[in-house]
Design a protein around this motif. Structure first.
Motif, PDB file in Angstrom:
ATOM      1  N   GLY A  76      58.593 -83.895 -48.346  1.00  0.00           N
ATOM      2  CA  GLY A  76      57.746 -84.459 -48.946  1.00  0.00           C
ATOM      3  C   GLY A  76      57.192 -83.657 -50.118  1.00  0.00           C
ATOM      4  N   LEU A  77      57.257 -82.283 -49.865  1.00  0.00           N
ATOM      5  CA  LEU A  77      56.331 -81.953 -50.609  1.00  0.00           C
ATOM      6  C   LEU A  77      56.975 -81.331 -51.892  1.00  0.00           C
ATOM      7  CD1 LEU A  77      55.989 -78.812 -48.210  1.00  0.00           C
ATOM      8  CD2 LEU A  77      54.367 -80.234 -49.076  1.00  0.00           C
ATOM      9  N   GLN A  78      56.309 -80.799 -53.298  1.00  0.00           N
ATOM     10  CA  GLN A  78      56.648 -80.888 -54.814  1.00  0.00           C
ATOM     11  C   GLN A  78      57.713 -79.473 -54.374  1.00  0.00           C
ATOM     12  OE1 GLN A  78      53.553 -81.453 -56.597  1.00  0.00           O
ATOM     13  NE2 GLN A  78      54.202 -83.830 -56.968  1.00  0.00           N
ATOM     14  N   PRO A  79      59.329 -78.993 -54.682  1.00  0.00           N
ATOM     15  CA  PRO A  79      59.476 -78.087 -54.854  1.00  0.00           C
ATOM     16  C   PRO A  79      59.547 -77.803 -56.413  1.00  0.00           C
ATOM     17  CG  PRO A  79      60.855 -79.856 -55.184  1.00  0.00           C
ATOM     18  CD  PRO A  79      59.945 -80.328 -54.701  1.00  0.00           C
ATOM     19  N   ILE A  80      58.965 -76.510 -56.938  1.00  0.00           N
ATOM     20  CA  ILE A  80      59.012 -75.403 -58.468  1.00  0.00           C
ATOM     21  C   ILE A  80      60.229 -74.424 -57.794  1.00  0.00           C
ATOM     22  CG2 ILE A  80      57.805 -74.411 -59.735  1.00  0.00           C
ATOM     23  CD1 ILE A  80      55.170 -75.119 -58.831  1.00  0.00           C
ATOM     24  N   ALA A  81      61.244 -74.170 -58.621  1.00  0.00           N
ATOM     25  CA  ALA A  81      62.317 -73.714 -58.367  1.00  0.00           C
ATOM     26  C   ALA A  81      61.454 -72.388 -59.643  1.00  0.00           C
ATOM     27  CB  ALA A  81      63.787 -74.277 -59.120  1.00  0.00           C
ATOM     28  N   PHE A  82      61.944 -70.838 -59.580  1.00  0.00           N
ATOM     29  CA  PHE A  82      61.521 -70.397 -59.708  1.00  0.00           C
ATOM     30  C   PHE A  82      62.966 -69.255 -60.287  1.00  0.00           C
ATOM     31  CE2 PHE A  82      57.733 -71.202 -58.453  1.00  0.00           C
ATOM     32  CZ  PHE A  82      56.497 -70.466 -59.297  1.00  0.00           C
ATOM     33  N   ASN A  83      63.275 -68.651 -61.757  1.00  0.00           N
ATOM     34  CA  ASN A  83      64.415 -67.813 -61.249  1.00  0.00           C
ATOM     35  C   ASN A  83      63.609 -66.011 -61.840  1.00  0.00           C
ATOM     36  OD1 ASN A  83      66.195 -69.550 -61.531  1.00  0.00           O
ATOM     37  ND2 ASN A  83      65.668 -69.821 -63.267  1.00  0.00           N
ATOM     38  N   ARG A  95      52.140 -79.379 -51.766  1.00  0.00           N
ATOM     39  CA  ARG A  95      51.697 -80.490 -51.921  1.00  0.00           C
ATOM     40  C   ARG A  95      50.238 -80.743 -52.647  1.00  0.00           C
ATOM     41  NH1 ARG A  95      51.373 -79.681 -46.244  1.00  0.00           N
ATOM     42  NH2 ARG A  95      52.893 -81.367 -45.433  1.00  0.00           N
ATOM     43  N   THR A  96      50.357 -81.708 -53.364  1.00  0.00           N
ATOM     44  CA  THR A  96      49.486 -81.701 -54.741  1.00  0.00           C
ATOM     45  C   THR A  96      47.681 -81.654 -54.286  1.00  0.00           C
ATOM     46  OG1 THR A  96      49.335 -84.372 -54.420  1.00  0.00           O
ATOM     47  CG2 THR A  96      50.768 -82.855 -56.294  1.00  0.00           C
ATOM     48  N   ASN A  97      47.390 -82.182 -52.960  1.00  0.00           N
ATOM     49  CA  ASN A  97      46.191 -81.708 -52.621  1.00  0.00           C
ATOM     50  C   ASN A  97      45.640 -80.477 -51.134  1.00  0.00           C
ATOM     51  OD1 ASN A  97      47.378 -82.719 -51.013  1.00  0.00           O
ATOM     52  ND2 ASN A  97      46.609 -84.263 -49.992  1.00  0.00           N
ATOM     53  N   ASP A  98      46.560 -79.740 -51.313  1.00  0.00           N
ATOM     54  CA  ASP A  98      46.264 -79.018 -50.105  1.00  0.00           C
ATOM     55  C   ASP A  98      46.616 -77.206 -51.550  1.00  0.00           C
ATOM     56  OD1 ASP A  98      45.499 -77.070 -48.644  1.00  0.00           O
ATOM     57  OD2 ASP A  98      48.008 -77.833 -47.693  1.00  0.00           O
ATOM     58  N   ASP A  99      46.109 -75.920 -51.221  1.00  0.00           N
ATOM     59  CA  ASP A  99      46.479 -75.161 -52.766  1.00  0.00           C
ATOM     60  C   ASP A  99      45.562 -74.008 -51.245  1.00  0.00           C
ATOM     61  OD1 ASP A  99      43.135 -74.921 -51.923  1.00  0.00           O
ATOM     62  OD2 ASP A  99      42.814 -74.583 -54.165  1.00  0.00           O
ATOM     63  N   GLN A 100      46.093 -74.325 -50.413  1.00  0.00           N
ATOM     64  CA  GLN A 100      45.535 -73.352 -49.450  1.00  0.00           C
ATOM     65  C   GLN A 100      46.838 -73.024 -48.115  1.00  0.00           C
ATOM     66  OE1 GLN A 100      43.222 -71.563 -48.437  1.00  0.00           O
ATOM     67  NE2 GLN A 100      42.453 -73.302 -50.609  1.00  0.00           N
ATOM     68  N   GLN A 101      48.504 -73.883 -48.643  1.00  0.00           N
ATOM     69  CA  GLN A 101      49.384 -73.532 -47.897  1.00  0.00           C
ATOM     70  C   GLN A 101      50.411 -73.577 -48.663  1.00  0.00           C
ATOM     71  OE1 GLN A 101      50.037 -74.819 -44.025  1.00  0.00           O
ATOM     72  NE2 GLN A 101      48.998 -73.211 -43.183  1.00  0.00           N
ATOM     73  N   ILE A 102      51.836 -72.770 -49.108  1.00  0.00           N
ATOM     74  CA  ILE A 102      52.770 -73.287 -49.695  1.00  0.00           C
ATOM     75  C   ILE A 102      53.553 -73.366 -48.538  1.00  0.00           C
ATOM     76  CG2 ILE A 102      51.789 -72.793 -51.533  1.00  0.00           C
ATOM     77  CD1 ILE A 102      53.461 -70.285 -51.972  1.00  0.00           C
ATOM     78  N   ALA A 103      55.170 -73.436 -48.832  1.00  0.00           N
ATOM     79  CA  ALA A 103      56.367 -72.734 -48.199  1.00  0.00           C
ATOM     80  C   ALA A 103      57.045 -72.071 -49.346  1.00  0.00           C
ATOM     81  CB  ALA A 103      57.051 -74.070 -47.491  1.00  0.00           C
TER      82      ALA A 103
END
Length: 170
Positions: A76-83, A95-103
């Motif tokens: 349910g989380l949005q992934p962003i891939a980084f090279n 999460r689009t509505n939570d800027d306090q945590q990421i995985a």
């Protein structure tokens, strides 16, 4: 028949307890490390109680570490891939509505990262358990190992940042 200990033997126990208490208070007042208190406690025979409570505390800490070490659920989380440089790849789930945590997924593991405030406007996320630090700026991101004081991945760019860098070179 009950044996009564002479006063000078009973008094020694009281004196030992009192001296331990005084050493403990003096150590706290002077800012001495807790090791001094442990030494004073073992001198009076209270080491068994202390070591038992330390074992219980260590068991609770170990249980807490096991909970922290479990990888977070990224469904349910949005992934962003980084090279990144040197072929490193990082994926950040948010999460689009939570800027306090990421995985953050890196090196076959996913870590829960918590935002830390900065004065520069950079996005900084940390996981104290693993020592990982993710720093994101508009042009790139980097992954640091705070426990060993080194960079793990640098020049990390998502698709938009990579396209912007190519456009700047042209």
């Amino acid at each position: 028949m009950k044996l009564i200990k002479p006063a000078h033997i009973r008094g020694n126990k009281v004196m030992k307890k009192l001296s331990t208490f005084i050493l403990l208070i003096a150590g706290i007042a002077c800012g001495a490390p807790p090791v001094m208190a442990e030494t004073a406690a073992s001198a009076t025979g209270h080491a068994n109680k202390k070591s038992a409570s330390k074992k219980v505390a260590a068991a609770h800490k170990h249980e807490a570490q096991e909970i922290d070490e479990k990888e977070p659920d990224t469904s349910g989380l949005q992934p962003i891939a980084f090279n990144c440089e040197l072929g490193n790849k990082i994926t950040i789930y948010s999460r689009t509505n939570d800027d306090q945590q990421i995985a953050l997924h890196w090196n076959k593991h996913t870590h829960l990262m918590t935002r830390v405030g900065t004065t520069t406007g950079a996005q900084r996320f940390e996981n104290a358990q693993s020592g990982l630090v993710w720093i994101g700026i508009p042009a790139k991101g980097m992954l640091l190992d705070s426990k060993h004081g080194r960079q793990l991945a640098n020049e990390c760019r998502n698709a938009d940042q990579a396209a912007q860098k190519v456009a700047e070179k042209s």
